[in-house]
Write an enzyme that holds these catalytic residues in place. Structure first.
Site, short mmCIF file in Angstrom:
data_model
loop_
_atom_site.label_atom_id
_atom_site.label_comp_id
_atom_site.label_asym_id
_atom_site.label_seq_id
_atom_site.Cartn_x
_atom_site.Cartn_y
_atom_site.Cartn_z
N LEU A 299 40.04 40.95 48.49
CA LEU A 299 40.01 41.09 49.94
C LEU A 299 41.39 41.50 50.45
O LEU A 299 41.53 42.34 51.34
CB LEU A 299 39.60 39.77 50.61
N THR B 142 27.16 42.18 55.48
CA THR B 142 27.70 41.36 56.57
C THR B 142 26.51 40.73 57.29
O THR B 142 25.51 41.40 57.56
CB THR B 142 28.51 42.25 57.53
N CYS C 222 33.71 49.15 51.79
CA CYS C 222 34.56 47.98 51.54
C CYS C 222 35.47 47.57 52.68
O CYS C 222 35.50 46.39 53.05
CB CYS C 222 35.44 48.24 50.32
N PHE D 274 31.98 59.56 53.89
CA PHE D 274 33.13 58.82 54.42
C PHE D 274 34.46 59.35 53.90
O PHE D 274 35.51 59.05 54.44
CB PHE D 274 32.98 57.31 54.21
N GLU E 296 35.90 55.48 45.26
CA GLU E 296 34.88 56.49 45.04
C GLU E 296 35.51 57.87 45.03
O GLU E 296 36.51 58.11 45.68
CB GLU E 296 33.81 56.39 46.11
N LEU F 128 38.21 50.26 41.79
CA LEU F 128 38.06 51.73 41.76
C LEU F 128 37.78 52.26 43.16
O LEU F 128 37.25 51.56 44.01
CB LEU F 128 36.93 52.14 40.82
C1 UDX Z 1 38.45 51.41 48.61
C2 UDX Z 1 39.68 50.98 47.81
O1 UDX Z 1 40.60 52.06 47.75
C3 UDX Z 1 39.27 50.53 46.42
O2 UDX Z 1 40.39 50.04 45.71
C4 UDX Z 1 38.22 49.45 46.53
O3 UDX Z 1 37.77 49.08 45.25
C5 UDX Z 1 37.06 49.92 47.38
O4 UDX Z 1 37.51 50.37 48.65
P1 UDX Z 1 36.93 53.60 48.70
O5 UDX Z 1 36.21 52.92 49.82
O6 UDX Z 1 36.14 54.26 47.63
O7 UDX Z 1 37.91 52.55 47.97
O8 UDX Z 1 37.84 54.75 49.34
P2 UDX Z 1 39.38 54.96 49.75
O9 UDX Z 1 39.90 56.11 49.01
O10 UDX Z 1 40.16 53.72 49.70
O11 UDX Z 1 39.21 55.42 51.27
C6 UDX Z 1 38.66 54.56 52.27
C7 UDX Z 1 38.63 55.26 53.60
O12 UDX Z 1 39.97 55.43 54.11
C8 UDX Z 1 38.03 56.67 53.57
O13 UDX Z 1 37.25 56.88 54.72
C9 UDX Z 1 39.25 57.57 53.57
O14 UDX Z 1 38.98 58.85 54.09
C10 UDX Z 1 40.17 56.78 54.48
N1 UDX Z 1 41.62 57.10 54.27
C11 UDX Z 1 42.19 56.88 53.06
C12 UDX Z 1 42.37 57.57 55.33
O15 UDX Z 1 41.85 57.73 56.44
N2 UDX Z 1 43.70 57.83 55.12
C13 UDX Z 1 44.31 57.63 53.93
O16 UDX Z 1 45.52 57.87 53.83
C14 UDX Z 1 43.54 57.15 52.85
#
Ligand code: UDX
Length: 464
Positions: free
Chosen positions: A201, A74, A256, A318, A145, A143
């Site tokens: 996005l 950013t 992301c 995270f 993580e 995907l």
């Molecule tokens: C995300 C998208 O899911 C993925 O499709 C994209 O390619 C990249 O961004 P990621 O950042 O790896 O993936 O993690 P994700 O499982 O989506 O969780 C993101 C954040 O949301 C985490 O901090 C997680 O703890 C939080 N989260 C997730 C919640 O607080 N509550 C939920 O119900 C789900």
């Protein structure tokens, strides 16, 4: 790329990076990132059809398809600061590809980029092309993580966007053939370039919006005596809503969600859509609100001050099953508590002390720049210690904050922890992973996001 190598033995994959230490780590026994199952995949193909190299130009020149996965931070200054994506690294990658290419190439946008980036990249490539033809495709990565290997092996969908010209469609077909080695045809979607760029996005904005929605509800649950887990379960049973991504938390993090939404906001503003921009901005604002609200709960519960008190921070990543700390809510929670002069003792099973200190010293958005532009030897904070054991972190602490939902935190001996803490002993569960009743029986004062409040916390007059 490792998954492509695994599933396509007939394709040679070379991963290139200008960072020598990083490539050395990819070629060693100790891979530079922690991701369940990745070691096995890399080790199965490395030095067969998967190679890691710093000879960037040589391998780009030889390739038929070049995936570009550079950082898109950013912007922190100039036009669009705080929202727009900084495409410096993308632009220099495109110029390098144009410079070294001696044969036609398909260039694939893998980094998440603003809509219409492909157009800009196309211009750079075609204005410097020396008679060589480039086709740009957008192939966003979905995907998550922690589950990356599973997500890649069995994706919900693969999305490929390309130009609607015969050459563009030929390039789309070539990339489709790569994924078709293991992904069923009906899961490989093809669209125009802009739809593919925007879909990435949009997908992240929708996912993050669900979390902000349930987190907004968690605040109301605490005020009314409703239980956010019961509410989430009840609404998730509606097949139109569905049960996933409804876990209330201290806030979402990761590389992301926030970045992509801010990017989306900026694009809306640039396209004269301030109301749409405002709508999506709220998703990020509720996330900031949730993190602040958590810190306020901690401080207000502990007699309105944490000054000089030891607070154990359990979890810094995270989310669980990753060592990634980018935009982790732990950073904001730690800053908030340090602002009130708390003494922090941090434990995360996968994050190193150096990384934690670097994160706490870093300016907002700096994580997405190469490491040599980040603080090298972060100042030692007197108020922060990083330990390698949850029992050590919680010893003599006044309070515990659960920030990451690591499985091991569910299995700790909380009676032992309680015995070694100052009294009254507080636990603030930012992930709703602990058994509140069992902890209360031991004697803890417990706060769990969106759950009926402990009488202790309820009696406090706090404006949140
Ligand atoms: C995300 C998208 O899911 C993925 O499709 C994209 O390619 C990249 O961004 P990621 O950042 O790896 O993936 O993690 P994700 O499982 O989506 O969780 C993101 C954040 O949301 C985490 O901090 C997680 O703890 C939080 N989260 C997730 C919640 O607080 N509550 C939920 O119900 C789900």
């Amino acid at each position: 790329m490792a998954m492509i190598a695994l599933k396509c033995p007939d394709i040679q994959v070379v991963v290139v990076d200008i960072s020598k230490p990083r490539i050395a780590a990819w070629n060693s026994d100790e891979l530079p990132i922690y991701e369940p199952g990745l070691d096995e995949v890399v080790k199965a193909c490395r030095d067969k059809n998967l190679f890691f190299s710093t000879e960037v130009e040589k391998h780009v020149a030889e390739a038929d398809i070049v995936f570009v996965s550079v950082n898109t931070p950013t912007k922190t200054r100039g036009l669009g600061a705080g929202k727009a994506a900084d495409l410096t690294y993308w632009e220099s990658a495109a110029r390098m590809i144009a410079d070294v290419s001696k044969s036609d190439k398909i260039v694939v946008e893998k980094s998440t980029v603003p809509v219409k980036t492909a157009e800009a990249i196309e211009k750079i490539l075609t204005h410097n092309n020396n008679g060589i033809h480039f086709q740009i495709l957008s192939n966003p990565e979905f995907l998550a993580e922690g589950t990356a290997i599973e997500d890649l092996a069995k994706p919900d969908r693969v999305l490929i966007g390309g130009r609607e010209t015969p050459e563009g469609q030929k390039a789309v077909a070539a990339l489709k053939a790569v994924y078709a080695h293991w992904v069923p045809e009906d899961r490989i979607l093809t669209t125009n370039l802009w739809s593919a760029e925007l879909s990435k996005l949009a997908a992240n904005a929708f996912l993050a919006q669900r979390i902000s929605s349930i987190n907004a509800m968690s605040a109301l649950c605490e005020s009314t005596g409703a239980n956010v887990s019961e509410v989430a379960y009840a609404i998730g049973k509606d097949s139109r809503i569905g049960p996933k991504f409804l876990n209330a938390s201290v806030g979402f993090g990761g590389s992301c969600f926030q970045k992509d939404i801010l990017n989306l906001v900026y694009i809306c503003e640039c396209n004269g859509l301030p109301d749409v921009a405002h709508y999506w901005k709220q998703v990020v604002q509720i996330n900031d609100y949730q993190k602040t609200r958590f810190v306020k709960r901690v401080v207000s519960s502990m007699f309105n001050t944490v000054s000089g008190k030891k607070i154990a921070i359990l979890g810094f990543a995270f989310k669980k099953d990753t060592g990634d700390t980018r935009e982790t809510p732990a950073i904001d929670v730690c800053h908030g508590l340090r602002g009130d002069k708390a003494l922090l003792s941090i434990y995360d099973p996968q994050v190193t002390e150096d990384q934690i200190k670097r994160d706490l010293a870093m300016n907002k958005f700096d994580w997405d720049h190469p490491q040599h532009l980040q603080p090298q030897s972060p100042t030692a904070f007197k108020q922060v210690s990083v330990v390698w054991d949850a029992y050590e972190a919680t010893k003599d602490a006044h309070g515990i904050c659960i920030i990451t939902e690591w499985e091991e935190f569910k299995k700790l001996d909380y009676q032992r922890i309680y015995n070694n803490m100052q009294k009254p002993a507080f636990i603030f569960d930012g992930r709703n992973v602990l058994n509140v009743e069992a902890l209360r029986k031991i004697g803890f004062i417990v706060y769990s996001i969106g759950k009926p409040l402990d009488p202790w916390v309820k009696d406090l007059q706090v404006s949140i």
